[in-house]
Write an enzyme that holds these catalytic residues in place. Structure first.
Site, PDB file in Angstrom:
ATOM      1  N   ASN A   7       0.884  -1.300  -0.024  1.00  0.00           N
ATOM      2  CA  ASN A   7      -0.018   0.069   0.057  1.00  0.00           C
ATOM      3  C   ASN A   7       0.769   1.371  -0.165  1.00  0.00           C
ATOM      4  O   ASN A   7       1.499   1.388   0.988  1.00  0.00           O
ATOM      5  CB  ASN A   7      -0.976  -0.130   1.359  1.00  0.00           C
ATOM      6  CG  ASN A   7      -1.677   1.066   1.319  1.00  0.00           C
ATOM      7  OD1 ASN A   7      -1.315   2.263   0.975  1.00  0.00           O
ATOM      8  ND2 ASN A   7      -3.082   0.954   1.563  1.00  0.00           N
ATOM      9  N   HIS A  10       1.107   6.104   1.939  1.00  0.00           N
ATOM     10  CA  HIS A  10       1.764   6.982   2.866  1.00  0.00           C
ATOM     11  C   HIS A  10       2.925   7.910   1.916  1.00  0.00           C
ATOM     12  O   HIS A  10       3.381   8.820   2.288  1.00  0.00           O
ATOM     13  CB  HIS A  10       2.426   6.293   3.877  1.00  0.00           C
ATOM     14  CG  HIS A  10       1.238   5.820   4.671  1.00  0.00           C
ATOM     15  ND1 HIS A  10       0.432   6.584   5.335  1.00  0.00           N
ATOM     16  CD2 HIS A  10       0.913   4.807   5.263  1.00  0.00           C
ATOM     17  CE1 HIS A  10      -0.530   6.110   6.265  1.00  0.00           C
ATOM     18  NE2 HIS A  10      -0.362   4.703   5.979  1.00  0.00           N
ATOM     19  N   HIS A  43      -5.437   3.619  -1.860  1.00  0.00           N
ATOM     20  CA  HIS A  43      -6.815   4.138  -1.560  1.00  0.00           C
ATOM     21  C   HIS A  43      -7.150   5.415  -1.899  1.00  0.00           C
ATOM     22  O   HIS A  43      -6.594   6.434  -1.634  1.00  0.00           O
ATOM     23  CB  HIS A  43      -6.777   4.073  -0.054  1.00  0.00           C
ATOM     24  CG  HIS A  43      -8.011   4.151   0.520  1.00  0.00           C
ATOM     25  ND1 HIS A  43      -8.109   3.953   1.957  1.00  0.00           N
ATOM     26  CD2 HIS A  43      -9.265   4.632   0.045  1.00  0.00           C
ATOM     27  CE1 HIS A  43      -9.439   4.303   2.363  1.00  0.00           C
ATOM     28  NE2 HIS A  43     -10.279   4.692   1.088  1.00  0.00           N
ATOM     29  N   ARG A  45      -9.396   8.040  -1.643  1.00  0.00           N
ATOM     30  CA  ARG A  45     -10.325   8.788  -0.582  1.00  0.00           C
ATOM     31  C   ARG A  45     -11.144   9.710  -1.343  1.00  0.00           C
ATOM     32  O   ARG A  45     -10.718  10.300  -2.048  1.00  0.00           O
ATOM     33  CB  ARG A  45      -9.590   9.080   0.567  1.00  0.00           C
ATOM     34  CG  ARG A  45      -9.198   7.895   1.453  1.00  0.00           C
ATOM     35  CD  ARG A  45      -8.714   8.521   2.959  1.00  0.00           C
ATOM     36  NE  ARG A  45      -8.373   7.414   3.689  1.00  0.00           N
ATOM     37  CZ  ARG A  45      -9.254   7.325   4.861  1.00  0.00           C
ATOM     38  NH1 ARG A  45     -10.413   7.728   4.854  1.00  0.00           N
ATOM     39  NH2 ARG A  45      -9.031   6.254   5.738  1.00  0.00           N
ATOM     40  N   ARG A  49      -7.113  12.857   0.253  1.00  0.00           N
ATOM     41  CA  ARG A  49      -5.951  13.312   1.346  1.00  0.00           C
ATOM     42  C   ARG A  49      -4.549  12.853   1.074  1.00  0.00           C
ATOM     43  O   ARG A  49      -3.744  13.360   1.408  1.00  0.00           O
ATOM     44  CB  ARG A  49      -6.527  12.709   2.788  1.00  0.00           C
ATOM     45  CG  ARG A  49      -6.272  11.588   3.038  1.00  0.00           C
ATOM     46  CD  ARG A  49      -6.349  11.181   4.653  1.00  0.00           C
ATOM     47  NE  ARG A  49      -7.542  11.063   5.144  1.00  0.00           N
ATOM     48  CZ  ARG A  49      -8.118  10.708   6.196  1.00  0.00           C
ATOM     49  NH1 ARG A  49      -7.448  10.154   6.844  1.00  0.00           N
ATOM     50  NH2 ARG A  49      -9.430  10.921   6.688  1.00  0.00           N
ATOM     51  N   GLU A  70      -8.507   0.473  -3.353  1.00  0.00           N
ATOM     52  CA  GLU A  70      -9.155   0.417  -2.158  1.00  0.00           C
ATOM     53  C   GLU A  70     -10.071   1.597  -2.234  1.00  0.00           C
ATOM     54  O   GLU A  70      -9.526   2.764  -2.630  1.00  0.00           O
ATOM     55  CB  GLU A  70      -8.090   0.636  -0.885  1.00  0.00           C
ATOM     56  CG  GLU A  70      -8.502   0.116   0.399  1.00  0.00           C
ATOM     57  CD  GLU A  70      -7.671   0.398   1.494  1.00  0.00           C
ATOM     58  OE1 GLU A  70      -6.605  -0.072   1.296  1.00  0.00           O
ATOM     59  OE2 GLU A  70      -8.292   0.989   2.459  1.00  0.00           O
ATOM     60  N   THR A 101      -8.185   3.262   8.017  1.00  0.00           N
ATOM     61  CA  THR A 101      -9.263   2.763   8.096  1.00  0.00           C
ATOM     62  C   THR A 101      -9.418   2.173   9.468  1.00  0.00           C
ATOM     63  O   THR A 101      -8.479   1.444   9.737  1.00  0.00           O
ATOM     64  CB  THR A 101      -9.303   1.689   7.135  1.00  0.00           C
ATOM     65  OG1 THR A 101      -8.871   2.247   5.719  1.00  0.00           O
ATOM     66  CG2 THR A 101     -10.701   1.011   6.696  1.00  0.00           C
ATOM     67  N   GLU A 151     -10.957  -9.532   2.592  1.00  0.00           N
ATOM     68  CA  GLU A 151      -9.744  -9.188   3.189  1.00  0.00           C
ATOM     69  C   GLU A 151     -10.020  -8.976   4.754  1.00  0.00           C
ATOM     70  O   GLU A 151     -10.923  -8.171   5.402  1.00  0.00           O
ATOM     71  CB  GLU A 151      -9.101  -7.734   2.836  1.00  0.00           C
ATOM     72  CG  GLU A 151      -7.980  -7.366   3.546  1.00  0.00           C
ATOM     73  CD  GLU A 151      -7.109  -6.135   3.186  1.00  0.00           C
ATOM     74  OE1 GLU A 151      -7.307  -5.574   1.766  1.00  0.00           O
ATOM     75  OE2 GLU A 151      -6.515  -5.426   4.084  1.00  0.00           O
ATOM     76  N   HIS A 191      -3.860  -4.626   7.754  1.00  0.00           N
ATOM     77  CA  HIS A 191      -4.008  -3.390   8.468  1.00  0.00           C
ATOM     78  C   HIS A 191      -3.220  -3.964   9.811  1.00  0.00           C
ATOM     79  O   HIS A 191      -3.098  -4.790  10.450  1.00  0.00           O
ATOM     80  CB  HIS A 191      -5.426  -3.463   9.084  1.00  0.00           C
ATOM     81  CG  HIS A 191      -5.558  -1.868   9.141  1.00  0.00           C
ATOM     82  ND1 HIS A 191      -5.173  -1.166  10.307  1.00  0.00           N
ATOM     83  CD2 HIS A 191      -6.155  -0.801   8.172  1.00  0.00           C
ATOM     84  CE1 HIS A 191      -5.428   0.311  10.293  1.00  0.00           C
ATOM     85  NE2 HIS A 191      -6.075   0.319   8.953  1.00  0.00           N
TER      86      HIS A 191
HETATM   87  N1  PXP Z   1      -5.714  -3.068   4.118  1.00  0.00           N
HETATM   88  C1  PXP Z   1      -6.836  -2.140   4.240  1.00  0.00           C
HETATM   89  C2  PXP Z   1      -8.310  -2.305   3.917  1.00  0.00           C
HETATM   90  C3  PXP Z   1      -6.473  -0.549   4.570  1.00  0.00           C
HETATM   91  O1  PXP Z   1      -7.445   0.284   4.903  1.00  0.00           O
HETATM   92  C4  PXP Z   1      -5.106  -0.409   4.906  1.00  0.00           C
HETATM   93  C5  PXP Z   1      -4.677   0.828   5.395  1.00  0.00           C
HETATM   94  O2  PXP Z   1      -4.740   1.807   4.330  1.00  0.00           O
HETATM   95  C6  PXP Z   1      -4.092  -1.587   4.915  1.00  0.00           C
HETATM   96  C7  PXP Z   1      -4.633  -2.889   4.482  1.00  0.00           C
HETATM   97  C8  PXP Z   1      -2.711  -1.489   5.182  1.00  0.00           C
HETATM   98  O3  PXP Z   1      -2.692  -1.118   6.590  1.00  0.00           O
HETATM   99  P1  PXP Z   1      -1.155  -0.606   7.111  1.00  0.00           P
HETATM  100  O4  PXP Z   1      -0.772   0.480   6.595  1.00  0.00           O
HETATM  101  O5  PXP Z   1      -1.468  -0.584   8.623  1.00  0.00           O
HETATM  102  O6  PXP Z   1      -0.255  -1.730   6.758  1.00  0.00           O
END
Ligand code: PXP
Length: 245
Positions: A7, A10, A43, A45, A49, A70, A101, A151, A191
């Site tokens: 992901n 960030h 993601h 949004r 953001r 996402e 999330t 997921e 997550h």
């Molecule tokens: N899966 C989903 C559905 C998420 O919303 C997120 C966070 O954006 C992640 C995985 C990844 O989570 P993390 O950044 O804590 O690894």
């Protein structure tokens, strides 16, 4: 084989902190792929953001592995997904005030709407995953919607601080993953996973893929993104003999 999707939200968060061009999440996706990840997650949004529309369009063009978009089930975002056609959409709940999330979607609360969404995505050849708590009712609801995958939310496991709670949360994830597979779904998990807590999750054979962002991008600040991705793949492989062969 359990796969790793990175992901890159960030990276966009850091870019947007200065409103400029760098670091570019699209470049991050390419580096993560070169390091051996199996997919990229972004993601989009409603408040844009971090990831924005330009990122999504370019990501679709450059990703060579698998693009997991996402998204919340908002009409304008659904329209963008149908136009861009990622390989997979992961449907999540979304609150403007949340930092990230916060938990799984209540699929059972709106089966008709999610069923309709799934059918629209399938018409365009897009697979659908619902981000849910490790709970059989939610898995049943995802099946009823025609989902391809769930997921499982690992955030509560990741935040557990003593052995008893950790074992309890792991058992819930393990049971839910088995239940989902028995009901014909593929299983992802994500997550809050990091280089340490990923290992117990990577041992669960019924989990097909992991979605990890924050820990990898954080480590990348110190060791570089290529090394951070490779180290996560190693952590997963060390946990489970048949991974990544
Ligand atoms: N899966 C989903 C559905 C998420 O919303 C997120 C966070 O954006 C992640 C995985 C990844 O989570 P993390 O950044 O804590 O690894």
């Amino acid at each position: 084989m359990m796969t790793l999707n990175i992901n890159i939200d960030h990276v966009a968060t850091v870019r947007n902190a200065r409103g400029g061009m760098e670091p570019d999440p699209v470049a991050a996706a390419m580096i993560a792929e070169l390091a051996g990840c199996h997919g990229i997650v972004a993601h989009l949004r409603e408040d844009r953001r971090h990831i924005n529309d330009r990122d999504i369009r370019l990501l679709k063009q450059v990703i060579q592995t698998k693009f997991d978009l996402e998204m919340a089930a908002h009409e304008d975002i659904i329209g963008i997904a149908l136009e861009i056609k990622p390989e997979l959409v992961t449907i999540v709940p979304e609150k403007r005030e949340e930092l990230t999330t916060e938990g799984g979607l209540n699929v059972g609360a709106e089966i008709t709407r999610y069923k309709d969404l799934t059918s629209k995505m399938h018409d365009k050849g897009i697979e659908v995953s619902f981000f849910v708590e490790p709970d059989n009712d939610q898995i049943d609801a995802a099946v009823a919607c025609g989902a391809d995958m769930v997921e499982l939310h690992t955030g509560i496991y990741a935040n557990a601080r003593n052995e008893k709670d950790i074992a309890h949360e792991l058992a819930k994830i393990d049971k839910a993953a088995k239940y989902a597979v028995t009901n014909g779904l593929k299983v992802a998990a994500g997550h809050g996973l990091n280089y340490l807590n990923v290992q117990a999750i990577a041992k669960i054979a019924t989990i097909h893929e992991l979605s990890i962002g924050h820990s990898i991008i954080s480590r990348a600040v110190f060791v570089g993104l290529d090394a951070a991705v490779r180290e996560m793949l190693t952590a997963m492989r060390n946990a489970k003999f048949d991974i990544g062969k």
